[in-house]
Design a protein around this motif. Structure first.
Motif, PDB file in Angstrom:
ATOM      1  N   THR A  79       0.833  -1.382   0.195  1.00 14.18           N
ATOM      2  CA  THR A  79       0.072  -0.064   0.134  1.00 14.18           C
ATOM      3  C   THR A  79       1.072   1.442   0.144  1.00 14.18           C
ATOM      4  O   THR A  79       2.244   1.266   0.384  1.00 14.18           O
ATOM      5  N   SER A 125      -3.503  11.869  -1.051  1.00 19.13           N
ATOM      6  CA  SER A 125      -2.578  12.343  -2.091  1.00 19.13           C
ATOM      7  C   SER A 125      -1.507  12.812  -1.400  1.00 19.13           C
ATOM      8  O   SER A 125      -0.304  12.698  -2.019  1.00 19.13           O
ATOM      9  N   LYS A 150       1.921   9.238 -11.196  1.00 15.69           N
ATOM     10  CA  LYS A 150       0.812   8.399 -11.010  1.00 15.69           C
ATOM     11  C   LYS A 150      -0.265   8.668  -9.740  1.00 15.69           C
ATOM     12  O   LYS A 150      -1.200   8.268  -9.734  1.00 15.69           O
ATOM     13  N   VAL A 151       0.604   9.611  -8.804  1.00 17.40           N
ATOM     14  CA  VAL A 151      -0.321  10.055  -7.600  1.00 17.40           C
ATOM     15  C   VAL A 151      -1.361  10.923  -8.158  1.00 17.40           C
ATOM     16  O   VAL A 151      -2.529  10.760  -7.873  1.00 17.40           O
ATOM     17  N   GLN A 181      -4.099   9.266  -9.813  1.00 19.98           N
ATOM     18  CA  GLN A 181      -5.047   8.620  -9.092  1.00 19.98           C
ATOM     19  C   GLN A 181      -6.021   9.441  -8.168  1.00 19.98           C
ATOM     20  O   GLN A 181      -7.026   9.285  -7.722  1.00 19.98           O
ATOM     21  N   HIS A 182      -5.509  10.777  -7.995  1.00 19.05           N
ATOM     22  CA  HIS A 182      -5.874  11.748  -7.030  1.00 19.05           C
ATOM     23  C   HIS A 182      -6.640  13.051  -7.985  1.00 19.05           C
ATOM     24  O   HIS A 182      -7.422  13.507  -7.464  1.00 19.05           O
ATOM     25  N   ARG A 230      -4.087  15.946 -15.187  1.00 16.12           N
ATOM     26  CA  ARG A 230      -3.999  14.584 -15.386  1.00 16.12           C
ATOM     27  C   ARG A 230      -3.349  14.276 -17.010  1.00 16.12           C
ATOM     28  O   ARG A 230      -2.730  13.411 -17.062  1.00 16.12           O
TER      29      ARG A 230
END
Length: 149
Positions: A2, A68, A111-112, A115-116, A123
């Motif tokens: 994780t 994040s 990538k963070v 994801q957020h 993006r």
């Protein structure tokens, strides 16, 4: 693993590295004006140590950190750990061996963002960073494979 587990693992590694670096006992510091391979004398610098301690402290999770933020901090800590690569004295090799983990850190941060982040421009930028950095990492690894002594 994780993001929190990765962060804690990176934090533990960096804490060990920073603790040694802050104590000045790694052998990476050159005392007494001795010149390293690049010919520029390096000295132990208390201000640098304090800056490093602040930087490491800023990467630790804080109560109330957004998911994040925790992920960005973990990416930062992992990058700092991975950039702790010995110097060879060959500027071409050293450039690549230190830039690869730097680029990997940029990919982890992108990538963070994917994801957020909610903003379409953020993006798209993250996607472009991943593509560009992956390509450059491959080029650097290819060069190292062909040219490293």
């Amino acid at each position: 693993m994780t993001p929190t587990t990765r962060f804690l693992a990176a934090l533990a590694l960096a804490a060990g590295l920073s603790g040694t670096a802050l104590a000045g006992g790694t052998g990476h510091h050159h005392h007494g004006g001795h010149a390293p391979a690049g010919g520029v004398p390096a000295t132990h610098d208390a201000d640098h140590d304090a800056d490093m301690a602040k930087m490491i402290d800023a990467m630790k999770p804080s109560p109330g950190d957004a998911a994040s933020t925790l992920a960005y901090k973990a990416a930062d800590m992992a990058m700092m750990h991975d950039m702790h690569v010995p110097y060879t004295g060959d500027p071409d090799v050293d450039f690549r061996t230190h830039m690869i983990p730097h680029h990997q850190g940029a990919i982890a941060m992108a990538k963070v963002a994917l994801q957020h982040a909610k903003d379409p421009q953020t993006r798209r930028l993250a996607e472009q960073i991943i593509a560009d950095q992956d390509k450059e990492i491959a080029q650097m690894r290819d060069w190292l494979a062909k040219n490293r002594k």
